[in-house]
Design a protein around this motif. Sequence first.
Motif, PDB file in Angstrom:
ATOM      1  N   GLU A 190      -6.595  13.506 -14.841  1.00  0.00           N
ATOM      2  CA  GLU A 190      -5.954  12.270 -14.383  1.00  0.00           C
ATOM      3  C   GLU A 190      -5.058  12.549 -13.187  1.00  0.00           C
ATOM      4  OE1 GLU A 190      -4.333   9.322 -17.222  1.00  0.00           O
ATOM      5  OE2 GLU A 190      -5.007  10.778 -18.708  1.00  0.00           O
ATOM      6  N   ARG A 191      -4.517  13.743 -13.148  1.00  0.00           N
ATOM      7  CA  ARG A 191      -3.652  14.120 -12.034  1.00  0.00           C
ATOM      8  C   ARG A 191      -4.434  14.099 -10.713  1.00  0.00           C
ATOM      9  NH1 ARG A 191       0.222  19.435 -11.481  1.00  0.00           N
ATOM     10  NH2 ARG A 191       1.248  18.664  -9.617  1.00  0.00           N
ATOM     11  N   THR A 192      -5.641  14.648 -10.722  1.00  0.00           N
ATOM     12  CA  THR A 192      -6.483  14.656  -9.523  1.00  0.00           C
ATOM     13  C   THR A 192      -6.818  13.237  -9.092  1.00  0.00           C
ATOM     14  OG1 THR A 192      -7.432  16.780 -10.167  1.00  0.00           O
ATOM     15  CG2 THR A 192      -8.674  15.474  -8.570  1.00  0.00           C
ATOM     16  N   VAL A 193      -7.154  12.394 -10.049  1.00  0.00           N
ATOM     17  CA  VAL A 193      -7.473  11.001  -9.737  1.00  0.00           C
ATOM     18  C   VAL A 193      -6.241  10.297  -9.164  1.00  0.00           C
ATOM     19  CG1 VAL A 193      -8.171   8.782 -10.723  1.00  0.00           C
ATOM     20  CG2 VAL A 193      -9.320  10.883 -11.436  1.00  0.00           C
ATOM     21  N   GLY A 194      -5.074  10.526  -9.771  1.00  0.00           N
ATOM     22  CA  GLY A 194      -3.838   9.912  -9.280  1.00  0.00           C
ATOM     23  C   GLY A 194      -3.484  10.365  -7.878  1.00  0.00           C
ATOM     24  N   MET A 195      -3.615  11.674  -7.615  1.00  0.00           N
ATOM     25  CA  MET A 195      -3.322  12.196  -6.270  1.00  0.00           C
ATOM     26  C   MET A 195      -4.282  11.607  -5.243  1.00  0.00           C
ATOM     27  SD  MET A 195      -0.755  14.231  -6.324  1.00  0.00           S
ATOM     28  CE  MET A 195      -0.409  15.902  -5.952  1.00  0.00           C
ATOM     29  N   SER A 196      -5.560  11.538  -5.596  1.00  0.00           N
ATOM     30  CA  SER A 196      -6.559  10.983  -4.671  1.00  0.00           C
ATOM     31  C   SER A 196      -6.270   9.516  -4.391  1.00  0.00           C
ATOM     32  CB  SER A 196      -7.963  11.126  -5.265  1.00  0.00           C
ATOM     33  OG  SER A 196      -8.267  12.470  -5.494  1.00  0.00           O
ATOM     34  N   GLY A 197      -5.979   8.746  -5.439  1.00  0.00           N
ATOM     35  CA  GLY A 197      -5.670   7.328  -5.260  1.00  0.00           C
ATOM     36  C   GLY A 197      -4.419   7.124  -4.429  1.00  0.00           C
ATOM     37  N   GLY A 198      -3.392   7.926  -4.686  1.00  0.00           N
ATOM     38  CA  GLY A 198      -2.151   7.825  -3.920  1.00  0.00           C
ATOM     39  C   GLY A 198      -2.381   8.102  -2.446  1.00  0.00           C
ATOM     40  N   CYS A 199      -3.151   9.144  -2.164  1.00  0.00           N
ATOM     41  CA  CYS A 199      -3.453   9.478  -0.761  1.00  0.00           C
ATOM     42  C   CYS A 199      -4.246   8.365  -0.088  1.00  0.00           C
ATOM     43  CB  CYS A 199      -4.218  10.800  -0.688  1.00  0.00           C
ATOM     44  SG  CYS A 199      -3.206  12.236  -1.080  1.00  0.00           S
ATOM     45  N   LEU A 200      -5.199   7.764  -0.806  1.00  0.00           N
ATOM     46  CA  LEU A 200      -5.978   6.665  -0.224  1.00  0.00           C
ATOM     47  C   LEU A 200      -5.093   5.467   0.096  1.00  0.00           C
ATOM     48  CD1 LEU A 200      -9.339   6.725  -2.194  1.00  0.00           C
ATOM     49  CD2 LEU A 200      -9.003   7.060   0.253  1.00  0.00           C
ATOM     50  N   PHE A 201      -4.203   5.105  -0.834  1.00  0.00           N
ATOM     51  CA  PHE A 201      -3.305   3.986  -0.555  1.00  0.00           C
ATOM     52  C   PHE A 201      -2.419   4.279   0.647  1.00  0.00           C
ATOM     53  CE2 PHE A 201      -4.049   2.113  -4.865  1.00  0.00           C
ATOM     54  CZ  PHE A 201      -4.324   0.826  -4.431  1.00  0.00           C
TER      55      PHE A 201
ATOM     56  N   ASN B 194       3.776  10.032  -7.239  1.00  0.00           N
ATOM     57  CA  ASN B 194       4.856  10.420  -8.150  1.00  0.00           C
ATOM     58  C   ASN B 194       4.354  10.536  -9.588  1.00  0.00           C
ATOM     59  OD1 ASN B 194       6.981  10.791  -6.371  1.00  0.00           O
ATOM     60  ND2 ASN B 194       7.571   8.635  -6.431  1.00  0.00           N
ATOM     61  N   ASP B 195       3.544   9.564 -10.015  1.00  0.00           N
ATOM     62  CA  ASP B 195       2.980   9.628 -11.366  1.00  0.00           C
ATOM     63  C   ASP B 195       2.118  10.872 -11.536  1.00  0.00           C
ATOM     64  OD1 ASP B 195       4.242   7.242 -11.924  1.00  0.00           O
ATOM     65  OD2 ASP B 195       2.406   6.024 -11.845  1.00  0.00           O
ATOM     66  N   ALA B 196       1.309  11.182 -10.524  1.00  0.00           N
ATOM     67  CA  ALA B 196       0.429  12.355 -10.600  1.00  0.00           C
ATOM     68  C   ALA B 196       1.241  13.643 -10.605  1.00  0.00           C
ATOM     69  CB  ALA B 196      -0.552  12.347  -9.428  1.00  0.00           C
ATOM     70  N   ARG B 197       2.319  13.670  -9.847  1.00  0.00           N
ATOM     71  CA  ARG B 197       3.164  14.870  -9.803  1.00  0.00           C
ATOM     72  C   ARG B 197       3.782  15.156 -11.170  1.00  0.00           C
ATOM     73  NH1 ARG B 197       8.508  15.367  -8.914  1.00  0.00           N
ATOM     74  NH2 ARG B 197       8.681  13.178  -8.376  1.00  0.00           N
ATOM     75  N   GLU B 198       4.110  14.107 -11.917  1.00  0.00           N
ATOM     76  CA  GLU B 198       4.740  14.274 -13.221  1.00  0.00           C
ATOM     77  C   GLU B 198       3.748  14.597 -14.334  1.00  0.00           C
ATOM     78  OE1 GLU B 198       6.945  10.669 -13.759  1.00  0.00           O
ATOM     79  OE2 GLU B 198       8.327  11.146 -12.128  1.00  0.00           O
TER      80      GLU B 198
ATOM     81  N   PHE C  56       0.828  -1.205   0.000  1.00  0.00           N
ATOM     82  CA  PHE C  56       0.000   0.000   0.000  1.00  0.00           C
ATOM     83  C   PHE C  56       0.863   1.256   0.000  1.00  0.00           C
ATOM     84  CE2 PHE C  56      -3.734  -2.413   2.113  1.00  0.00           C
ATOM     85  CZ  PHE C  56      -4.197  -2.806   0.869  1.00  0.00           C
ATOM     86  N   PHE C  57       1.937   1.266   0.788  1.00  0.00           N
ATOM     87  CA  PHE C  57       2.864   2.409   0.761  1.00  0.00           C
ATOM     88  C   PHE C  57       3.472   2.567  -0.633  1.00  0.00           C
ATOM     89  CE2 PHE C  57       3.467   2.708   5.508  1.00  0.00           C
ATOM     90  CZ  PHE C  57       3.202   4.061   5.590  1.00  0.00           C
ATOM     91  N   GLY C  58       3.903   1.463  -1.217  1.00  0.00           N
ATOM     92  CA  GLY C  58       4.494   1.509  -2.559  1.00  0.00           C
ATOM     93  C   GLY C  58       3.524   2.029  -3.598  1.00  0.00           C
ATOM     94  N   PHE C  59       2.282   1.537  -3.562  1.00  0.00           N
ATOM     95  CA  PHE C  59       1.279   2.003  -4.521  1.00  0.00           C
ATOM     96  C   PHE C  59       0.989   3.489  -4.324  1.00  0.00           C
ATOM     97  CE2 PHE C  59      -0.785  -2.477  -4.623  1.00  0.00           C
ATOM     98  CZ  PHE C  59       0.190  -2.923  -5.487  1.00  0.00           C
TER      99      PHE C  59
END
Length: 195
Positions: free
Chosen positions: A166-177, A58-62, A49-52
């Motif tokens: 997609e950035r918003t979705v990636g940031m949200s998913g990263g925070c949830l993980f 990182n993907d969302a930041r880029e 979960f930390f890795g995901f």
Amino acid sequence: MAMKHPRGIILAGALGALGLMTVLSAAAGFALPSLLPRVYTHYASVVLFFGFGIKLLNDAREMKGGGPSEELEEVEAELNKSDTKKNPDVEFQAAPPRSFMFNAIMVQAFTLTFLAEWGDRSQIATIALAAQKDPIGVAAGGTLGHAVCTGIAVVGGRMLASRISERTVGMSGGCLFLLFALHGLWQGGSGLHNA
């Protein structure tokens, strides 16, 4: 595919694939603690979960922020080329015969979804959760979650993709993980011996 073919058929094929994948993942998670002690599977899921979470952040930041992604724009351009051939909201279309076309399209949606989702974060998260919790509940919740997300994507995917980056979705998913990982650390190994 839902922009090009009847939405109900695409939804049925995708949900069938996601449901099967979720049940198989929950079964694998149920079997995993018999191979490894629960405390190991617990901390392995925390690490995953930390890795995901870090990977998604990182993907969302880029990513470039803002409107629709390049992939959405490419898909819409391709569909505009073939838009004169089909209207996705028309139920009755000319040849091939309706039942054959729908079955072939449903099988294609099932296969593409199953192969695309195999080994992704949701499958690994399902295995990790089923190793810790009730696998039937995990399978039911995972299938329901996939159904809601896939239904939204099929029905309003074009509209949502143009409004939510997609950035918003990636940031949200990263925070949830990361929240799941922190919860796993906070919970620690307590309660695993009773399960």
